[in-house]
Structure formats: structure tokens, C-alpha cells
Design an enzyme around this catalytic site. Structure first.
Site, mmCIF file in Angstrom:
data_model
loop_
_atom_site.group_PDB
_atom_site.id
_atom_site.type_symbol
_atom_site.label_atom_id
_atom_site.label_comp_id
_atom_site.label_asym_id
_atom_site.label_seq_id
_atom_site.Cartn_x
_atom_site.Cartn_y
_atom_site.Cartn_z
ATOM 1 N N HIS A 223 -26.417 69.062 -1.332
ATOM 2 C CA HIS A 223 -26.364 69.574 0.052
ATOM 3 C C HIS A 223 -25.251 70.630 0.201
ATOM 4 O O HIS A 223 -24.378 70.504 1.045
ATOM 5 C CB HIS A 223 -26.151 68.416 1.044
ATOM 6 C CG HIS A 223 -26.749 68.730 2.391
ATOM 7 N ND1 HIS A 223 -27.476 67.831 3.116
ATOM 8 C CD2 HIS A 223 -26.730 69.860 3.138
ATOM 9 C CE1 HIS A 223 -27.870 68.375 4.248
ATOM 10 N NE2 HIS A 223 -27.434 69.613 4.281
ATOM 11 N N GLU B 210 -29.807 60.636 0.475
ATOM 12 C CA GLU B 210 -28.548 61.312 0.128
ATOM 13 C C GLU B 210 -27.333 60.735 0.846
ATOM 14 O O GLU B 210 -26.212 60.867 0.366
ATOM 15 C CB GLU B 210 -28.634 62.814 0.403
ATOM 16 C CG GLU B 210 -28.663 63.189 1.878
ATOM 17 C CD GLU B 210 -28.662 64.701 2.087
ATOM 18 O OE1 GLU B 210 -29.516 65.388 1.519
ATOM 19 O OE2 GLU B 210 -27.809 65.183 2.846
ATOM 20 N N ALA C 213 -26.156 74.065 0.187
ATOM 21 C CA ALA C 213 -26.776 75.367 0.477
ATOM 22 C C ALA C 213 -26.012 76.125 1.566
ATOM 23 O O ALA C 213 -25.909 77.337 1.542
ATOM 24 C CB ALA C 213 -28.236 75.182 0.877
ATOM 25 N N ASP D 264 -31.814 70.639 -2.724
ATOM 26 C CA ASP D 264 -30.416 70.557 -2.284
ATOM 27 C C ASP D 264 -30.229 69.343 -1.375
ATOM 28 O O ASP D 264 -29.123 69.049 -0.946
ATOM 29 C CB ASP D 264 -30.065 71.843 -1.517
ATOM 30 C CG ASP D 264 -28.605 71.901 -1.097
ATOM 31 O OD1 ASP D 264 -27.742 71.726 -1.985
ATOM 32 O OD2 ASP D 264 -28.321 72.098 0.099
ATOM 33 N N THR E 52 -34.564 72.909 0.544
ATOM 34 C CA THR E 52 -33.162 73.022 0.977
ATOM 35 C C THR E 52 -33.066 72.639 2.449
ATOM 36 O O THR E 52 -32.091 72.981 3.112
ATOM 37 C CB THR E 52 -32.610 74.452 0.773
ATOM 38 O OG1 THR E 52 -33.447 75.366 1.470
ATOM 39 C CG2 THR E 52 -32.544 74.834 -0.691
ATOM 40 N N SER E 53 -34.090 71.939 2.960
ATOM 41 C CA SER E 53 -34.087 71.610 4.393
ATOM 42 C C SER E 53 -33.566 70.195 4.650
ATOM 43 O O SER E 53 -32.384 70.017 4.958
ATOM 44 C CB SER E 53 -35.472 71.815 4.981
ATOM 45 O OG SER E 53 -35.411 71.673 6.376
ATOM 46 N N ARG E 54 -34.430 69.200 4.520
ATOM 47 C CA ARG E 54 -33.996 67.813 4.665
ATOM 48 C C ARG E 54 -34.793 66.954 3.683
ATOM 49 O O ARG E 54 -36.001 67.149 3.518
ATOM 50 C CB ARG E 54 -34.235 67.298 6.094
ATOM 51 C CG ARG E 54 -33.224 67.783 7.126
ATOM 52 C CD ARG E 54 -31.828 67.201 6.903
ATOM 53 N NE ARG E 54 -30.851 67.675 7.879
ATOM 54 C CZ ARG E 54 -30.049 68.726 7.739
ATOM 55 N NH1 ARG E 54 -30.102 69.452 6.632
ATOM 56 N NH2 ARG E 54 -29.186 69.056 8.669
HETATM 57 P P1 NAI Z 1 -35.084 76.834 12.940
HETATM 58 O O1 NAI Z 1 -35.192 75.900 14.088
HETATM 59 O O2 NAI Z 1 -34.612 78.231 13.195
HETATM 60 O O3 NAI Z 1 -36.496 76.947 12.190
HETATM 61 C C1 NAI Z 1 -37.309 75.842 11.937
HETATM 62 C C2 NAI Z 1 -38.742 76.310 11.946
HETATM 63 O O4 NAI Z 1 -39.562 75.192 11.636
HETATM 64 C C3 NAI Z 1 -39.191 76.855 13.303
HETATM 65 O O5 NAI Z 1 -39.814 78.110 13.161
HETATM 66 C C4 NAI Z 1 -40.169 75.793 13.785
HETATM 67 O O6 NAI Z 1 -41.217 76.327 14.595
HETATM 68 C C5 NAI Z 1 -40.706 75.274 12.469
HETATM 69 N N1 NAI Z 1 -41.375 73.994 12.601
HETATM 70 C C6 NAI Z 1 -41.174 73.013 13.522
HETATM 71 N N2 NAI Z 1 -42.050 72.015 13.326
HETATM 72 C C7 NAI Z 1 -42.813 72.367 12.274
HETATM 73 C C8 NAI Z 1 -43.892 71.750 11.607
HETATM 74 N N3 NAI Z 1 -44.370 70.547 11.992
HETATM 75 N N4 NAI Z 1 -44.447 72.388 10.564
HETATM 76 C C9 NAI Z 1 -43.984 73.598 10.167
HETATM 77 N N5 NAI Z 1 -42.964 74.238 10.772
HETATM 78 C C10 NAI Z 1 -42.401 73.634 11.813
HETATM 79 O O7 NAI Z 1 -34.163 76.115 11.877
HETATM 80 P P2 NAI Z 1 -33.375 76.779 10.660
HETATM 81 O O8 NAI Z 1 -32.016 77.198 11.104
HETATM 82 O O9 NAI Z 1 -34.237 77.792 10.023
HETATM 83 O O10 NAI Z 1 -33.165 75.529 9.700
HETATM 84 C C11 NAI Z 1 -34.255 74.908 9.050
HETATM 85 C C12 NAI Z 1 -33.789 73.581 8.464
HETATM 86 O O11 NAI Z 1 -32.880 73.848 7.403
HETATM 87 C C13 NAI Z 1 -33.002 72.710 9.437
HETATM 88 O O12 NAI Z 1 -33.851 71.875 10.173
HETATM 89 C C14 NAI Z 1 -32.078 71.925 8.545
HETATM 90 O O13 NAI Z 1 -32.663 70.668 8.321
HETATM 91 C C15 NAI Z 1 -32.054 72.708 7.244
HETATM 92 N N6 NAI Z 1 -30.709 73.160 6.891
HETATM 93 C C16 NAI Z 1 -30.221 72.819 5.650
HETATM 94 C C17 NAI Z 1 -28.966 73.228 5.267
HETATM 95 C C18 NAI Z 1 -28.419 72.911 3.907
HETATM 96 O O14 NAI Z 1 -27.206 73.101 3.658
HETATM 97 N N7 NAI Z 1 -29.224 72.464 2.960
HETATM 98 C C19 NAI Z 1 -28.095 73.978 6.187
HETATM 99 C C20 NAI Z 1 -28.730 74.338 7.437
HETATM 100 C C21 NAI Z 1 -29.980 73.914 7.773
#
Ligand code: NAI
Length: 330
Positions: free
Chosen positions: A295, A263, A297, A258, A232-234
Site C-alpha cells: 500500500h 492487509e 502507491a 499494492d 492499486t485500489s482496494r
Molecule cells: P474517484 O472517486 O475519483 O474515482 C472512482 C471511479 O470509480 C469513479 O469514476 C466512479 O464513477 C467509479 N465507480 C464507482 N462505482 C463503480 C463501479 N461499480 N464500477 C466501476 N466504476 C465505478 O476515486 P480515485 O481518487 O480515482 O481513487 C480510486 C480508488 O483508488 C479509491 O477508491 C481508493 O480505494 C484507491 N486509492 C488507493 C491508493 C493507494 O495508495 N493504493 C491511494 C489513493 C486511492
């Protein structure tokens, strides 16, 4: 501030209109995407507001700057669609909504898992047609399984708490440790160990150069047979062709996504009357053990309200001080 909104949907208008009375901004809504050719439509607007699939590359930014735009406001958390280096060079600020209801995304992740595991989408259709056969609907208990969480930031932490509630063993991989997640009894391990030991793998890290195709053929080879993969990230975190091959061989037992790496050509629009030209996506749709949402979520009213308020507050802060605490930099 005069703000040009791009990729506007009816729900954006509803929630931004509801929040705008507390701020002194003038908004122009456009329903099409921002890209280099559309940048001139923001002429005279100090700010533009964009979403995940607007194309904010160097050419777009150049066009915006020449029309007087000083700030790009993302109404989302991810910023992989913005050329941050070009923005810095051109002196245009980029602000975002770093957190808006992480519960929305975390809960949707669990929703995908539960629907997928118990084939709820299939049973819904069967029951409506008077077919009460259970053949092909067998699932598994989530309780007691090992869940690998990649990225334990804001959303990953909430996901960890939900899976903890299910009585799962938690394995985590992140470049930094989240003490709240550790306090649940979760174990931070090397990426390869997470791949090898997890029954369910769920992705919550951002898409960057370092994480592009994090899940590729070699990563999949290290996973358990029949693993469940959730994203559900990217979309770009996953090499979709490698996943299709793994679904065909049975290595991946369930896939819940998601997001999808291509996309931007599909999501957020009604494509139902068009011929599907993306063969990889079309292939994904053929598997009974794949569940895809477009998308959505983030899509709760709580999140939409927070997105609108934070975006408008970001722009007020930028207008007043020339900077913003939610700025993103290269
Ligand atoms: P965040 O910045 O709070 O957490 C991201 C985590 O990933 C951090 O703990 C960071 O240290 C870690 N990280 C960075 N590089 C890494 C690596 N190489 N390997 C493993 N972990 C690593 O971000 P948040 O708010 O938790 O969002 C995460 C992702 O969710 C966003 O980047 C966004 O792409 C996605 N997202 C998707 C949505 C959707 O509707 N499907 C909505 C909101 C966010």
C-alpha cells in the site's frame, strides 16, 4: 482544534509538523491504531485523524462521541473503514482528502506493470549475485496491447493517459463516463467485454458493496488466457483465493498488487521477524509472476504534503463553519 492522530508513522509527523504552522491546531500523535478500545485516548479532542486501516466502526464512533469528538478526518481518499451510517446517526462528521496527487498512484500502477512484465525484481537480484542469465526474464511490449481500466475517476483518468502514451488501446468500465478519457479515444464498454478483450486489467474503482469481489472466479473465467491483473485500489475488489487458483492454472499470467484484502493485519508494520500466518498471502509470495507492494502507491512527498495540508484545512473549515466541502456522507 485539538486533534488525536492514530496509526502515526514518522513520515506523518514530518509532513504534518511542516504544514501545521499555517494552521492553529494542537496535535497529539499516537502510533497505534484507532479501534473501539483506543477511542478513550481521544477524550477531549474535537477531532481524530485516521488512515486506511484504523477501525472506525459503530463502537469506535460511540466511544469518540462520548469523549467529545465531533469530526473524523481521514488522511486518505478511501473511506471503506468508516461506518458512515453510524457516524450520521451519532452526529459525527467524516471528512477526507478526496484527491492528492493522483499521479502518485497512477505512476505506481505503471511501475508495477513494468517491473512485473520485465521481471525487474528478479534481474536486480540476479545481477547482484553475478548471474547474468536472461532465462525466465522474457517480457512483452506494452505498446499495442489492450488495457481495461475499471473506474475512470481521478486516478483511472491519469492511468488512461499514461497507457495512451504507451500506444495502448483503452477499454473502460465505469458507472459514469469521463469525457477526458473519452477524448483519448478510449472506448466505454460493458464489464464483460472489458474482461474478455483486455490484455491488462487495472482496477481504480472504490470498494463498496457493489464492487466487493468484482474480480471473482466467474469474472476471471471471462478474461484472456495469461492476462495481467493490476490492483492499486482496494484489496476487497479481488477474491484473492480465486486469483491464486487462476495463477496456478496460468489463466492470470501476471499479478501486480499494492493492496490486499487482509492487509490490515500485515501492512504498514515491520513483520519480518514474525511467522507469516496468512497462508493465502504466503502462497501469493511464492509465484515468480506476482509483484506485491505494501500500500505504497500514494507514497510520494508531493502526495504527503497535499494530504497534510488538505487534512488540516478540512479541520479548520469544519471548526469555522461546522461543515466541510470534503465531507463524506452515508
Ligand atoms: P474517484 O472517486 O475519483 O474515482 C472512482 C471511479 O470509480 C469513479 O469514476 C466512479 O464513477 C467509479 N465507480 C464507482 N462505482 C463503480 C463501479 N461499480 N464500477 C466501476 N466504476 C465505478 O476515486 P480515485 O481518487 O480515482 O481513487 C480510486 C480508488 O483508488 C479509491 O477508491 C481508493 O480505494 C484507491 N486509492 C488507493 C491508493 C493507494 O495508495 N493504493 C491511494 C489513493 C486511492
Amino acid at each position: 482544534m485539538k486533534i488525536a492522530f492514530f496509526s502515526t508513522k514518522p513520515y506523518d509527523i514530518e509532513f504534518f509538523r511542516a504544514s501545521s504552522s499555517a494552521f492553529r491546531h494542537t496535535i497529539e500523535f499516537h502510533d497505534f491504531r484507532l479501534h473501539a478500545g483506543a477511542a478513550r485516548l481521544a477524550e477531549g479532542c474535537e477531532a481524530v485523524c485516521v488512515f486506511v486501516n484504523d477501525i472506525v466502526d459503530r463502537a469506535t464512533l460511540k466511544g469518540l462521541v462520548s469523549g467529545g469528538t465531533r469530526v473524523v478526518a481521514l488522511r486518505c481518499a478511501g473511506f471503506n473503514n468508516v461506518d458512515l451510517a453510524a457516524a450520521k446517526e451519532l452526529g459525527i462528521a467524516v471528512v477526507r482528502v478526496p484527491a492528492y496527487s493522483p499521479y502518485a498512484v497512477a505512476e505506481h500502477t505503471l511501475g508495477l506493470l513494468l517491473a512485473l512484465n520485465r521481471r525487474l525484481y528478479r534481474s536486480y537480484n540476479r545481477v547482484r549475485e553475478g548471474n547474468f542469465s536472461l532465462v525466465g526474464l522474457v517480457g512483452f511490449d506494452v505498446h499495442g496491447l489492450t488495457v481495461g481500466i475499471v473506474g475512470t475517476g481521478t486516478i483511472g483518468e491519469k492511468v488512461a493517459k499514461l497507457f495512451n502514451g504507451f500506444g495502448c488501446r483503452l477499454l473502460c468500465y465505469d458507472v459514469r463516463v469521463n469525457s477526458e478519457v473519452e477524448a483519448l479515444g478510449a472506448e466505454y464498454v460493458e464489464f464483460d467485454q472489458l474482461l474478455a478483450d483486455s490484455d491488462i486489467i487495472t482496477l481504480h474503482c472504490p470498494l463498496m458493496k457493489a464492487t466487493y469481489h468484482l474480480i471473482d472466479e466467474s469474472a476471471i473465467a471471462k478474461m484472456k488466457q495469461g492476462v495481467t491483473l493490476l490492483n492499486t485500489s482496494r484489496g476487497g475488489l479481488v477474491d484473492t483465493m480465486a486469483v491464486v487458483n487462476a495463477l496456478k492454472s496460468g489463466k492470470i499470467g501476471n499479478l501486480g498488487i499494492d493492496v490486499y484484502e487482509e492487509e490490515d493485519r500485515l501492512f504498514f508494520e515491520d513483520q519480518s521477524a514474525r511467522v507469516m500466518t496468512d497462508d493465502v498471502f504466503a502462497r501469493l509470495l511464492t509465484f515468480p509472476n506476482v509483484l506485491i507492494t505494501g500500500h505504497q502507491a500514494f507514497f510520494t512527498k508531493d502526495a504527503l504534503l497535499q494530504i497534510a495540508e488538505t487534512t488540516l484545512r478540512n479541520l479548520s473549515e469544519f471548526e469555522a463553519s461546522g461543515s466541510c466541502s470534503n465531507a463524506v456522507e452515508a
